[in-house]
Design a protein around this motif. Sequence first.
Motif, PDB file in Angstrom:
ATOM      1  N   UNK A 142       0.816  -1.214   0.000  1.00 17.10           N
ATOM      2  CA  UNK A 142       0.000   0.000   0.000  1.00 17.10           C
ATOM      3  C   UNK A 142       0.857   1.274   0.000  1.00 17.10           C
ATOM      4  N   UNK A 143       2.143   1.146   0.313  1.00 14.91           N
ATOM      5  CA  UNK A 143       3.016   2.310   0.337  1.00 14.91           C
ATOM      6  C   UNK A 143       3.896   2.411  -0.910  1.00 14.91           C
ATOM      7  N   UNK A 144       3.749   1.477  -1.824  1.00  9.97           N
ATOM      8  CA  UNK A 144       4.614   1.451  -3.002  1.00  9.97           C
ATOM      9  C   UNK A 144       4.478   2.706  -3.850  1.00  9.97           C
ATOM     10  N   UNK A 145       3.236   3.097  -4.159  1.00 11.52           N
ATOM     11  CA  UNK A 145       3.019   4.232  -5.052  1.00 11.52           C
ATOM     12  C   UNK A 145       3.556   5.534  -4.478  1.00 11.52           C
ATOM     13  N   UNK A 146       3.320   5.770  -3.204  1.00 13.23           N
ATOM     14  CA  UNK A 146       3.784   7.018  -2.610  1.00 13.23           C
ATOM     15  C   UNK A 146       5.301   7.063  -2.539  1.00 13.23           C
ATOM     16  N   UNK A 147       5.941   5.906  -2.279  1.00 15.14           N
ATOM     17  CA  UNK A 147       7.410   5.876  -2.280  1.00 15.14           C
ATOM     18  C   UNK A 147       7.959   6.111  -3.682  1.00 15.14           C
ATOM     19  N   UNK A 148       7.289   5.589  -4.703  1.00 19.13           N
ATOM     20  CA  UNK A 148       7.721   5.839  -6.079  1.00 19.13           C
ATOM     21  C   UNK A 148       7.668   7.326  -6.399  1.00 19.13           C
ATOM     22  N   UNK A 149       6.602   7.980  -5.954  1.00 15.49           N
ATOM     23  CA  UNK A 149       6.459   9.414  -6.198  1.00 15.49           C
ATOM     24  C   UNK A 149       7.559  10.204  -5.487  1.00 15.49           C
ATOM     25  N   UNK A 150       7.824   9.831  -4.234  1.00 16.16           N
ATOM     26  CA  UNK A 150       8.864  10.514  -3.465  1.00 16.16           C
ATOM     27  C   UNK A 150      10.240  10.305  -4.097  1.00 16.16           C
ATOM     28  N   UNK A 151      10.530   9.090  -4.516  1.00 16.86           N
ATOM     29  CA  UNK A 151      11.820   8.786  -5.125  1.00 16.86           C
ATOM     30  C   UNK A 151      11.984   9.477  -6.476  1.00 16.86           C
ATOM     31  N   UNK A 152      10.884   9.591  -7.224  1.00 16.48           N
ATOM     32  CA  UNK A 152      10.939  10.302  -8.505  1.00 16.48           C
ATOM     33  C   UNK A 152      11.328  11.758  -8.280  1.00 16.48           C
ATOM     34  N   UNK A 153      10.784  12.338  -7.224  1.00 14.84           N
ATOM     35  CA  UNK A 153      11.139  13.717  -6.889  1.00 14.84           C
ATOM     36  C   UNK A 153      12.619  13.831  -6.526  1.00 14.84           C
ATOM     37  N   UNK A 202      14.971  12.204  -7.959  1.00 13.05           N
ATOM     38  CA  UNK A 202      15.815  11.984  -9.126  1.00 13.05           C
ATOM     39  C   UNK A 202      15.868  10.566  -9.653  1.00 13.05           C
ATOM     40  N   UNK A 203      15.149   9.628  -9.009  1.00 11.53           N
ATOM     41  CA  UNK A 203      15.139   8.254  -9.502  1.00 11.53           C
ATOM     42  C   UNK A 203      14.354   8.196 -10.807  1.00 11.53           C
ATOM     43  N   UNK A 204      14.855   7.419 -11.774  1.00 16.64           N
ATOM     44  CA  UNK A 204      14.328   7.454 -13.125  1.00 16.64           C
ATOM     45  C   UNK A 204      13.329   6.350 -13.446  1.00 16.64           C
ATOM     46  N   UNK A 205      13.507   5.180 -12.854  1.00 13.38           N
ATOM     47  CA  UNK A 205      12.620   4.072 -13.201  1.00 13.38           C
ATOM     48  C   UNK A 205      12.445   3.153 -12.012  1.00 13.38           C
ATOM     49  N   UNK A 206      11.359   2.366 -12.072  1.00 18.16           N
ATOM     50  CA  UNK A 206      10.966   1.558 -10.928  1.00 18.16           C
ATOM     51  C   UNK A 206      10.443   0.203 -11.393  1.00 18.16           C
ATOM     52  N   UNK A 207      10.651  -0.797 -10.548  1.00 22.03           N
ATOM     53  CA  UNK A 207      10.102  -2.131 -10.780  1.00 22.03           C
ATOM     54  C   UNK A 207       9.452  -2.593  -9.480  1.00 22.03           C
ATOM     55  N   UNK A 208       8.152  -2.866  -9.539  1.00 20.54           N
ATOM     56  CA  UNK A 208       7.466  -3.373  -8.356  1.00 20.54           C
ATOM     57  C   UNK A 208       7.747  -4.873  -8.221  1.00 20.54           C
ATOM     58  N   UNK A 209       8.046  -5.317  -7.006  1.00 26.16           N
ATOM     59  CA  UNK A 209       8.365  -6.717  -6.747  1.00 26.16           C
ATOM     60  C   UNK A 209       7.415  -7.267  -5.687  1.00 26.16           C
ATOM     61  N   UNK A 210       7.497  -8.566  -5.448  1.00 19.87           N
ATOM     62  CA  UNK A 210       6.671  -9.186  -4.406  1.00 19.87           C
ATOM     63  C   UNK A 210       7.032  -8.632  -3.034  1.00 19.87           C
ATOM     64  N   UNK A 211       8.287  -8.237  -2.878  1.00 12.42           N
ATOM     65  CA  UNK A 211       8.745  -7.734  -1.572  1.00 12.42           C
ATOM     66  C   UNK A 211       8.536  -6.232  -1.419  1.00 12.42           C
ATOM     67  N   UNK A 230       9.828  -2.806  -3.806  1.00  7.16           N
ATOM     68  CA  UNK A 230      10.136  -1.910  -4.903  1.00  7.16           C
ATOM     69  C   UNK A 230      11.632  -1.888  -5.193  1.00  7.16           C
ATOM     70  N   UNK A 231      11.972  -1.820  -6.476  1.00  5.90           N
ATOM     71  CA  UNK A 231      13.340  -1.555  -6.913  1.00  5.90           C
ATOM     72  C   UNK A 231      13.327  -0.210  -7.633  1.00  5.90           C
ATOM     73  N   UNK A 232      14.281   0.646  -7.313  1.00  3.28           N
ATOM     74  CA  UNK A 232      14.347   1.977  -7.911  1.00  3.28           C
ATOM     75  C   UNK A 232      15.742   2.218  -8.467  1.00  3.28           C
ATOM     76  N   UNK A 233      15.818   2.950  -9.582  1.00  6.74           N
ATOM     77  CA  UNK A 233      17.091   3.134 -10.276  1.00  6.74           C
ATOM     78  C   UNK A 233      17.390   4.611 -10.504  1.00  6.74           C
ATOM     79  N   UNK A 234      18.647   4.975 -10.286  1.00  8.94           N
ATOM     80  CA  UNK A 234      19.089   6.358 -10.426  1.00  8.94           C
ATOM     81  C   UNK A 234      20.528   6.365 -10.937  1.00  8.94           C
ATOM     82  N   UNK A 235      20.881   7.384 -11.725  1.00 10.99           N
ATOM     83  CA  UNK A 235      22.261   7.540 -12.176  1.00 10.99           C
ATOM     84  C   UNK A 235      23.162   7.681 -10.955  1.00 10.99           C
TER      85      UNK A 235
END
Length: 278
Positions: A13-24, A26-35, A37-42
């Motif tokens: 339930x917290x995945x989407x909000x963390x994705x939004x925060x991480x995007x802010x 500078x993280x560029x892309x995300x992969x949702x997992x069973x556990x 979230x994976x997030x990627x940044x230069x």
Amino acid sequence: MNYVEVQLELESEFTEILMAELAEAGFESFVETDEGLQAYIIEEDFNETVLQDLIAKYSEITAISSSWKSLERKNWNEEWERSYEPIEVGNDIRIRATFHEPDPTFTYDLLIQPKMSFGTGHHETTWLVMNEQLNLPHAGLSIMDVGCGTGILAILASKLGATSLLGFDIDEWAVENTVENFSMNGLGEEAEVFKGTINEVQAEKQFGGILANINRNILLEEIPKYVKHLLPGGWLVTSGFYEMDQSDIEKCAAETGLKKLRSNTRNQWATVVFEKEK
């Protein structure tokens, strides 16, 4: 250029909000997992303190564990090449790698060499933009692809009848990948790509359509610059942001004289199409 992969274990339930925060952040892309979230940044943009502050903020309301590692270019590409599956946009577009067989039931067959460039087709916003392209005029137009990633949007523009293409990206891998993908799809001198930003586009260059699938902050800064390169009656497709940020994008566009044509969402990501007055 290396990337950092951050792995977060958290409640779904917290995945989407963390994705939004991480995007802010500078993280560029995300992969949702069973556990979680994976997030990627230069790698050069990664700030461990910012990450830890963010985790501490949400640890007050839910359990979060995290780890991160630097990804070498080779491993990054191989991982995506191993897992890449064809992407379908409606019944019209199919994006595939060379090791997939073509499917003649689709109108547009797009080939890419899948690498860790934004725009392999798996991300919601790439799907959204391509879906909008099907309903926009391209024939005979010059099209600009901002932050081109794999070049997939420009390739579709060509298949839809665009006669001149310009793409650019700040990531050298993306530029290399775009050149490769342009060649695989039969694009020649009509398609140009360079490493850089909108600031390097010659002032006199004008386009009938502009594709800008980046992120909220860059869009808010650069939309006025895009408008200067847009012909009267030309269209601008924006994406790369969440539904919650759509009003900010629309306000910025309106202040530059753009008219909103329509918008769409997919799994909380948004796209908005604008038109410059004739």
